[in-house]
Design a protein around this motif. Structure first.
Motif, PDB file in Angstrom:
ATOM      1  N   ARG A  83       0.671   0.472  10.641  1.00 15.60           N
ATOM      2  CA  ARG A  83       1.906   0.969  11.258  1.00 15.60           C
ATOM      3  C   ARG A  83       3.125   0.773  10.363  1.00 15.60           C
ATOM      4  N   ARG A  84       2.916   0.152   9.219  1.00 16.69           N
ATOM      5  CA  ARG A  84       3.954   0.029   8.195  1.00 16.69           C
ATOM      6  C   ARG A  84       3.293   0.243   6.835  1.00 16.69           C
ATOM      7  N   PRO A  85       4.000   0.827   5.866  1.00 23.68           N
ATOM      8  CA  PRO A  85       3.405   0.960   4.536  1.00 23.68           C
ATOM      9  C   PRO A  85       3.045  -0.414   3.968  1.00 23.68           C
ATOM     10  N   LEU A  86       1.812  -0.567   3.517  1.00 32.24           N
ATOM     11  CA  LEU A  86       1.360  -1.814   2.899  1.00 32.24           C
ATOM     12  C   LEU A  86       1.210  -1.573   1.397  1.00 32.24           C
ATOM     13  N   VAL A  87       2.098  -2.185   0.614  1.00 34.46           N
ATOM     14  CA  VAL A  87       2.015  -2.089  -0.844  1.00 34.46           C
ATOM     15  C   VAL A  87       1.069  -3.192  -1.310  1.00 34.46           C
ATOM     16  N   LEU A  88      -0.071  -2.789  -1.818  1.00 33.28           N
ATOM     17  CA  LEU A  88      -1.135  -3.722  -2.183  1.00 33.28           C
ATOM     18  C   LEU A  88      -1.290  -3.740  -3.701  1.00 33.28           C
ATOM     19  N   MET A  89      -0.898  -4.844  -4.320  1.00 30.76           N
ATOM     20  CA  MET A  89      -1.038  -5.002  -5.764  1.00 30.76           C
ATOM     21  C   MET A  89      -2.297  -5.820  -6.040  1.00 30.76           C
ATOM     22  N   LEU A  90      -3.216  -5.219  -6.754  1.00 33.44           N
ATOM     23  CA  LEU A  90      -4.447  -5.904  -7.131  1.00 33.44           C
ATOM     24  C   LEU A  90      -4.302  -6.385  -8.571  1.00 33.44           C
ATOM     25  N   GLU A  91      -4.524  -7.671  -8.772  1.00 28.51           N
ATOM     26  CA  GLU A  91      -4.324  -8.276 -10.094  1.00 28.51           C
ATOM     27  C   GLU A  91      -5.604  -8.994 -10.511  1.00 28.51           C
ATOM     28  N   TYR A  92      -6.178  -8.539 -11.593  1.00 31.67           N
ATOM     29  CA  TYR A  92      -7.396  -9.170 -12.083  1.00 31.67           C
ATOM     30  C   TYR A  92      -7.064 -10.501 -12.744  1.00 31.67           C
ATOM     31  N   ARG A  93      -7.871 -11.507 -12.402  1.00 30.05           N
ATOM     32  CA  ARG A  93      -7.736 -12.829 -13.008  1.00 30.05           C
ATOM     33  C   ARG A  93      -9.127 -13.349 -13.304  1.00 30.05           C
ATOM     34  N   ALA A  94      -9.389 -13.630 -14.554  1.00 30.16           N
ATOM     35  CA  ALA A  94     -10.716 -14.102 -14.948  1.00 30.16           C
ATOM     36  C   ALA A  94     -11.007 -15.458 -14.321  1.00 30.16           C
ATOM     37  N   GLU A  95     -12.195 -15.605 -13.866  1.00 33.74           N
ATOM     38  CA  GLU A  95     -12.599 -16.872 -13.251  1.00 33.74           C
ATOM     39  C   GLU A  95     -12.812 -17.918 -14.340  1.00 33.74           C
ATOM     40  N   GLU A  96     -12.233 -19.090 -14.119  1.00 35.01           N
ATOM     41  CA  GLU A  96     -12.336 -20.160 -15.102  1.00 35.01           C
ATOM     42  C   GLU A  96     -13.105 -21.330 -14.507  1.00 35.01           C
ATOM     43  N   LEU A 135       5.273  -4.480  19.441  1.00 32.31           N
ATOM     44  CA  LEU A 135       3.925  -4.884  19.840  1.00 32.31           C
ATOM     45  C   LEU A 135       3.096  -3.748  20.428  1.00 32.31           C
ATOM     46  N   ASN A 136       3.717  -2.557  20.597  1.00 28.60           N
ATOM     47  CA  ASN A 136       3.022  -1.509  21.332  1.00 28.60           C
ATOM     48  C   ASN A 136       2.889  -0.221  20.517  1.00 28.60           C
ATOM     49  N   LYS A 137       2.280  -0.367  19.332  1.00 24.82           N
ATOM     50  CA  LYS A 137       1.896   0.785  18.508  1.00 24.82           C
ATOM     51  C   LYS A 137       3.067   1.516  17.839  1.00 24.82           C
ATOM     52  N   GLY A 138       4.252   0.919  17.820  1.00 25.32           N
ATOM     53  CA  GLY A 138       5.372   1.549  17.114  1.00 25.32           C
ATOM     54  C   GLY A 138       5.142   1.539  15.609  1.00 25.32           C
ATOM     55  N   VAL A 139       5.849   2.396  14.882  1.00 27.10           N
ATOM     56  CA  VAL A 139       5.708   2.480  13.432  1.00 27.10           C
ATOM     57  C   VAL A 139       7.057   2.216  12.773  1.00 27.10           C
ATOM     58  N   SER A 140       7.030   1.820  11.501  1.00 27.28           N
ATOM     59  CA  SER A 140       8.244   1.554  10.731  1.00 27.28           C
ATOM     60  C   SER A 140       7.974   1.911   9.284  1.00 27.28           C
ATOM     61  N   ASP A 141       9.021   2.358   8.559  1.00 23.54           N
ATOM     62  CA  ASP A 141       8.850   2.692   7.148  1.00 23.54           C
ATOM     63  C   ASP A 141       9.190   1.520   6.232  1.00 23.54           C
ATOM     64  N   LYS A 142       9.472   0.349   6.806  1.00 23.47           N
ATOM     65  CA  LYS A 142       9.769  -0.836   5.999  1.00 23.47           C
ATOM     66  C   LYS A 142       8.464  -1.408   5.459  1.00 23.47           C
ATOM     67  N   GLN A 143       8.431  -1.647   4.150  1.00 24.02           N
ATOM     68  CA  GLN A 143       7.185  -2.025   3.491  1.00 24.02           C
ATOM     69  C   GLN A 143       6.784  -3.477   3.794  1.00 24.02           C
ATOM     70  N   ILE A 144       5.460  -3.699   3.755  1.00 20.99           N
ATOM     71  CA  ILE A 144       4.890  -5.039   3.628  1.00 20.99           C
ATOM     72  C   ILE A 144       4.280  -5.095   2.226  1.00 20.99           C
ATOM     73  N   ARG A 145       4.626  -6.106   1.456  1.00 18.58           N
ATOM     74  CA  ARG A 145       4.154  -6.196   0.074  1.00 18.58           C
ATOM     75  C   ARG A 145       3.189  -7.375  -0.042  1.00 18.58           C
ATOM     76  N   LEU A 146       2.001  -7.076  -0.497  1.00 18.66           N
ATOM     77  CA  LEU A 146       0.935  -8.075  -0.615  1.00 18.66           C
ATOM     78  C   LEU A 146       0.299  -7.975  -2.002  1.00 18.66           C
ATOM     79  N   LYS A 147       0.190  -9.118  -2.681  1.00 18.95           N
ATOM     80  CA  LYS A 147      -0.510  -9.171  -3.967  1.00 18.95           C
ATOM     81  C   LYS A 147      -1.788  -9.982  -3.786  1.00 18.95           C
ATOM     82  N   ILE A 148      -2.888  -9.416  -4.236  1.00 17.02           N
ATOM     83  CA  ILE A 148      -4.175 -10.111  -4.192  1.00 17.02           C
ATOM     84  C   ILE A 148      -4.639 -10.343  -5.622  1.00 17.02           C
ATOM     85  N   THR A 149      -4.818 -11.614  -5.955  1.00 15.80           N
ATOM     86  CA  THR A 149      -5.284 -12.009  -7.284  1.00 15.80           C
ATOM     87  C   THR A 149      -6.737 -12.439  -7.161  1.00 15.80           C
ATOM     88  N   SER A 150      -7.591 -11.820  -7.992  1.00 15.87           N
ATOM     89  CA  SER A 150      -9.025 -12.066  -7.832  1.00 15.87           C
ATOM     90  C   SER A 150      -9.763 -11.659  -9.095  1.00 15.87           C
TER      91      SER A 150
END
Length: 748
Positions: A83-96, A135-150
């Motif tokens: 219900r909101r744009p989710l900006v998902l940044m995927l960042e590769y990180r080598a396992e040490e 809480l009831n299915k409304g929408v918004s154009d405000k972003q959620i920004r999430l970075k996943i490092t893996s």
């Protein structure tokens, strides 16, 4: 690490990256995403390369994203979930070796907090969505920004957009479909955006909402890659081969087919690794798809996206740098207008004196016609004052007739009143002086009006010549305005007194010896000529001075001087009555009216009227010329020039006091916040350009990270911004001029 994570990391079918794939470019762009995150919403013209995921509700978007990450982390449900744009940044990180945690998520709105539990990431996405969209299915154009490092992801940035829906539910407005479509179009119409159009295979692909919107935003298909989901649940005997080969709706970037986890898999908590293994087996064993291995499977989609994004970044890099340069120049100019904060009394004094000097110089320049902002459309400044003095005041007096409010009867009445109980042999001086004084006094009002006009014009000039630095200091601006108005008001007082004195001088002494005055003799000659001309043009009537044809007229009563002849003839003494006739009735005179006007004008009186008019006009012209010359001089001397010469002294006397500096130079709260914001923007753009320089170095020093001649068919985006070589000098200047002694907080 959990069992599922180990399984994903070791699976041959997972989209585990090679060491170099996209590492030189996409990771830098991801870093740029971090740097620019605080300003992207404020500066939408800065569009970074990213992948927007578009699809209808329940098209399988969430499954695609989770497969790319290798984790369950997105909210799910039967109705709209994103219900909101989710900006998902995927960042590769080598396992040490020895790492306690190898993968985690971080939210922009929770800086510094790492989420190692991906179910907690799902809960936070849901909670943050509810905070903004309800809480009831409304929408918004405000972003959620999430970075996943893996170590299990490829470098890329994706934007998960709300699914296209037809029927509003909950609190959604009736036009929910139009709202979501507009939100999607705002992203996919940006030239730096790759469109990932997701369409389910168990629906009519030819009418796919995602493909239709992608075609609208990208008519040539240069930026669109198609994803066909749910290939395993198509009707038996059918396949999506023609779509995967681009024979139905061609796309330059092609299509990739994938198999999603079923709802049963999700309900039974079957992992993504197991789903990827099932997908690989399905494609390998399928009679059609087994021959299209380069177009099938989630690992293939991940590699394609990574390579497409890398190549896309290379193409848009010059234009992106030009835009950042342009924004940096704009911000630096804005910072120059705001000025530097004043931290010492000496700095405050210098700035205050500089403002006062600039203000007075601008005021004088506008009066003298030397302003750099001179208008070509209308008169301004000193030119308007000259127009008031000459075209309004002087010309208005030229058109005034001193006799326009005097009738001939008025003049004759004045002459007779001045003559008293006898007729005057000559035109008396008293009525002339009385009338000319009255006409001279009429010059006071237009002279005072002229003064007020010039005063108002000076006030306008004072408010038009404000220097730009005054915008920072509202208290100083107000004080300057008050001082100028009071100074002009005080300057107008001696000018007004001088004008009044000039009129009084003219009224007090009527100089009939003035060389330009016509004089009585000349006026008499001209009057006689006018009378003769009037008589010559008037015909004589036959009944003038009529004589009675009958007996002479007699009165009913004797003259008050008596008449001896009549008494002798009548044989009676005065006062005796004849018995044969009675005395006539007494004639009563009517009383004179309370207001008495002269009777019919005689020739002599007509001459007197003409003479008086000539004398009035002659002397009035002398006084008028004096006023036309002296009134502007008085206004210019006492008001205009005095203000120009002495205004700065008045400012310094009243304002240049150290104990007043803090109050006078107090800035707008809004301006302080704008300066801080622009200082951060400047640092953000500077860091961004430094990051892009590293990217440019990688592009110039390395070939494709895959070591292959991979081409995605993307067109070069033409730059519409200034030449980078021309802006580099400005950037170098601004780097030195606005070096900020703090670390930019990019979490705002």
């Amino acid at each position: 690490m959990g069992e599922e994570a180990r399984e994903v990391g070791s699976s041959a079918t997972s989209p585990r990256p090679s060491v170099t794939i996209g590492s030189s470019l996409i990771s830098m762009i991801n870093k740029l995403q971090d740097i620019l995150a605080p300003v992207v919403s404020d500066k939408p013209q800065i569009s970074l390369p990213q992948v927007a995921v578009v699809g209808s509700q329940s098209s399988g978007k969430s499954s695609v994203l989770e497969s790319l990450v290798g984790r369950d982390f997105l909210p799910r449900g039967r109705d709209i979930c994103t219900r909101r744009p989710l900006v998902l940044m995927l960042e590769y990180r080598a396992e040490e070796p020895g790492d306690e945690h190898t993968e985690w998520g971080e939210f922009r709105h929770l800086p510094g907090k790492r989420f190692y539990d991906f179910s907690a990431i799902r809960r936070e996405i849901q909670a943050e969505t509810d905070r903004e969209a309800g809480l009831n299915k409304g929408v918004s154009d405000k972003q959620i920004r999430l970075k996943i490092t893996s170590p299990n992801v490829l470098n890329m940035t994706l934007v998960d957009l709300p699914g296209i829906t037809k029927v509003p539910v909950g609190d959604q407005p009736r036009d929910i479909e139009a709202m979501i479509r507009k939100m999607i179009m705002d992203y996919i119409t940006q030239q730096n955006c790759i469109i990932l159009a997701v369409s389910p295979a168990n629906s009519d692909l030819a009418t796919s909402d995602a493909l239709q919107m992608a075609r609208e935003a990208d008519p040539n298909g240069f930026r669109t890659i198609g994803v066909i989901t749910k290939l395993d649940i198509m009707d038996r005997g059918t396949d999506a081969c023609n779509f995967l080969l681009g024979k139905v709706i061609p796309l330059k970037l092609g299509y990739v087919g994938v198999v999603n986890r079923s709802q049963e898999d999700i309900n039974k908590n079957r992992g993504i690794a197991a789903a990827l293994a099932y997908e690989e087996k399905f494609f390998n064993e399928h009679p059609v798809y087994s021959n299209l291995s380069d177009r099938c499977g989630m690992p293939q989609l991940a590699r394609n996206l990574n390579q497409i994004l890398e190549q896309h970044i290379k193409r848009v890099l010059p234009d992106l740098k030009a835009r950042l340069n342009s924004q940096m120049v704009s911000v630096s100019k804005e910072l120059q207008a705001y000025g530097q904060p004043l931290e010492s009394k000496m700095a405050q004094g210098v700035v205050l004196l500089n403002i006062l000097t600039k203000y007075c110089e601008a005021f004088a320049a506008m009066l003298e016609g030397k302003s750099q902002e001179m208008s070509t459309k209308e008169l301004s400044g000193g030119a308007r004052i000259h127009y008031i003095l000459q075209s309004i005041f002087v010309k208005s007096l030229e058109g005034v007739d001193p006799c326009d409010d005097l009738t001939d009867d008025d003049i004759r009445t004045a002459i007779q009143n001045a003559s008293g109980a006898k007729n005057a042999l000559f035109v008396p001086e008293v009525p002339f002086e009385f009338l000319v004084r009255r006409q001279i006094a009429r010059l006071l009002d237009p002279s005072c009006q002229c003064l007020h006009f010039v005063y108002d014009e000076l006030v306008k000039i004072s408010r038009a010549c404000e220097v730009i630095e005054l915008q920072r200091f509202p208290v100083l601006r107000k004080c300057l305005d008050e001082i100028v108005v009071n100074f002009l008001r005080e300057g107008a007082k001696p000018a007004l007194r001088m004008i009044e004195n000039l009129i009084e001088m003219e009224v007090d002494y009527i100089n009939t010896s003035h060389p330009r005055f016509i004089g009585g003799k000349k006026a008499s000659e001209l009057a006689m000529q006018q009378l003769k001309a009037q008589k010559g043009s008037r015909p004589q009537l036959n009944n003038e001075n009529p004589v009675s044809s009958g007996s002479t007229r007699t009165w009913g009563i004797p003259s008050i001087f008596g008449s001896r002849t009549s008494a002798v003839q009548s044989g009676r003494r005065f006062g005796e009555q004849s018995h044969s006739e009675s005395m006539p009735s007494t004639i009563n005179l009517r009383e004179p009216p309370s207001i008495l006007r002269p009777t019919e004008t005689t020739d002599n009186e007509a001459a007197e009227i003409i003479i008086t008019k000539l004398l009035l006009q002659s002397y009035y012209d002398i006084v008028r010329k004096n006023m036309q010359d002296l009134v502007p001089k008085a206004i210019m001397h006492f008001l205009v020039n005095s203000t120009k010469q002495n205004l700065q002294t008045a400012f310094i006397q009243k304002l240049y006091r150290e104990n007043m500096f803090d109050e006078l130079l107090k800035e707008h709260d809004e301006l302080v916040s704008k300066r801080k914001r622009n200082e951060k923007l400047f640092e953000v753009f500077k860091q961004s350009l430094q990051t892009l320089e590293k990217v440019e170095f990688d592009v110039s020093s390395q070939t494709s990270s895959l070591g292959t001649d991979f081409s995605v068919g993307l067109p070069r985006i033409p730059s519409t911004l200034p030449d980078l070589h021309k802006t580099s000098e400005i950037i170098q200047f601004t780097h030195h001029s606005f070096s900020m002694p703090y670390t930019t907080d990019t979490t705002a």
